[in-house]
Design a protein around this motif. Structure first.
Motif, mmCIF file in Angstrom:
data_model
loop_
_atom_site.group_PDB
_atom_site.id
_atom_site.type_symbol
_atom_site.label_atom_id
_atom_site.label_comp_id
_atom_site.label_asym_id
_atom_site.label_seq_id
_atom_site.Cartn_x
_atom_site.Cartn_y
_atom_site.Cartn_z
ATOM 1 N N ALA A 57 -2.370 -18.041 62.085
ATOM 2 C CA ALA A 57 -3.035 -18.515 63.300
ATOM 3 C C ALA A 57 -4.532 -18.528 63.032
ATOM 4 N N TRP A 58 -5.177 -19.620 63.371
ATOM 5 C CA TRP A 58 -6.622 -19.733 63.183
ATOM 6 C C TRP A 58 -7.326 -19.434 64.504
ATOM 7 N N ASN A 59 -8.218 -18.443 64.478
ATOM 8 C CA ASN A 59 -8.969 -18.061 65.670
ATOM 9 C C ASN A 59 -10.365 -18.671 65.559
ATOM 10 N N TYR A 60 -10.661 -19.615 66.443
ATOM 11 C CA TYR A 60 -11.952 -20.299 66.427
ATOM 12 C C TYR A 60 -12.992 -19.592 67.275
ATOM 13 N N GLY A 61 -12.604 -18.514 67.926
ATOM 14 C CA GLY A 61 -13.536 -17.749 68.754
ATOM 15 C C GLY A 61 -13.692 -16.342 68.211
ATOM 16 N N VAL A 62 -13.826 -15.400 69.122
ATOM 17 C CA VAL A 62 -13.889 -13.990 68.744
ATOM 18 C C VAL A 62 -12.642 -13.324 69.315
ATOM 19 N N SER A 63 -12.720 -12.107 69.758
ATOM 20 C CA SER A 63 -11.558 -11.370 70.251
ATOM 21 C C SER A 63 -10.713 -12.203 71.199
ATOM 22 N N PHE A 64 -9.428 -12.321 70.868
ATOM 23 C CA PHE A 64 -8.445 -13.028 71.689
ATOM 24 C C PHE A 64 -8.837 -14.484 71.945
ATOM 25 N N GLY A 65 -9.620 -15.065 71.037
ATOM 26 C CA GLY A 65 -10.011 -16.464 71.164
ATOM 27 C C GLY A 65 -11.181 -16.713 72.108
ATOM 28 N N THR A 66 -11.802 -15.659 72.613
ATOM 29 C CA THR A 66 -12.955 -15.811 73.501
ATOM 30 C C THR A 66 -14.053 -16.599 72.798
#
Length: 167
Positions: A57-66
């Protein structure tokens, strides 16, 4: 006033930095393994246990996708903010009077640097650890996230017990 007087006579900087380096190395090695070995030729779900999978999974934000955004500059903004936090934590680590604090800060610093590397290389952070129960999946995370979480938890515990000792 002597410039050295602001710092304790025993420095735990080496301990903290050594742990930070270990977290970065373990994080980057695990991400390499996931990206180049496990998820090749195509990303998939690898069931390890009834409650744990390997995913990509690629997360483009910070914690939990924020703060996730499709803007091309966002990985650099998030990296710059994280780097500023790393610098502040490094200053705190230089002043650490106990090894426990240096360890906690080292874990957070190492995790932050591991995720900064991903943002610069890929434009997002690679997450791959997926815990689940009864059909509910926790957010996917990585070794760097674990270092940050454990380090912050240790700092919170220290703050809780440190304040009781001073009372």
């Amino acid at each position: 006033m002597n410039a050295d007087a602001a710092y304790p006579s025993r420095s735990y900087l080496g301990l903290g930095l050594g742990l930070a380096a270990l977290v970065v190395v373990l994080d980057q090695l695990s991400k390499w393994w996931i990206l180049e070995v496990v998820m090749q030729p195509v990303p998939r779900v690898v069931e390890v246990t009834p409650f744990f999978n390997l995913v990509l999974a690629w997360n483009y934000g910070v914690s939990f996708g924020t703060f996730a955004s499709g803007e091309a500059y966002m990985p650099y903004v998030l990296s710059a903010v994280a780097l500023g936090i790393v610098v502040a934590l490094f200053v705190w680590m230089r002043r650490a009077e106990r090894p426990f604090i240096a360890v906690a800060l080292g874990m957070v610093i190492g995790g932050a640097i591991g995720n900064i590397i991903d943002r610069i290389r890929f434009g997002a952070v690679a997450d791959f650890l997926d815990f689940h129960a009864a059909g509910w999946h926790f957010w996917a995370f990585n070794v760097a996230d674990s270092g940050i979480t454990v380090g912050v938890a240790l700092l919170l515990l220290d703050g809780l017990f440190e304040s009781r000792e001073k009372s």
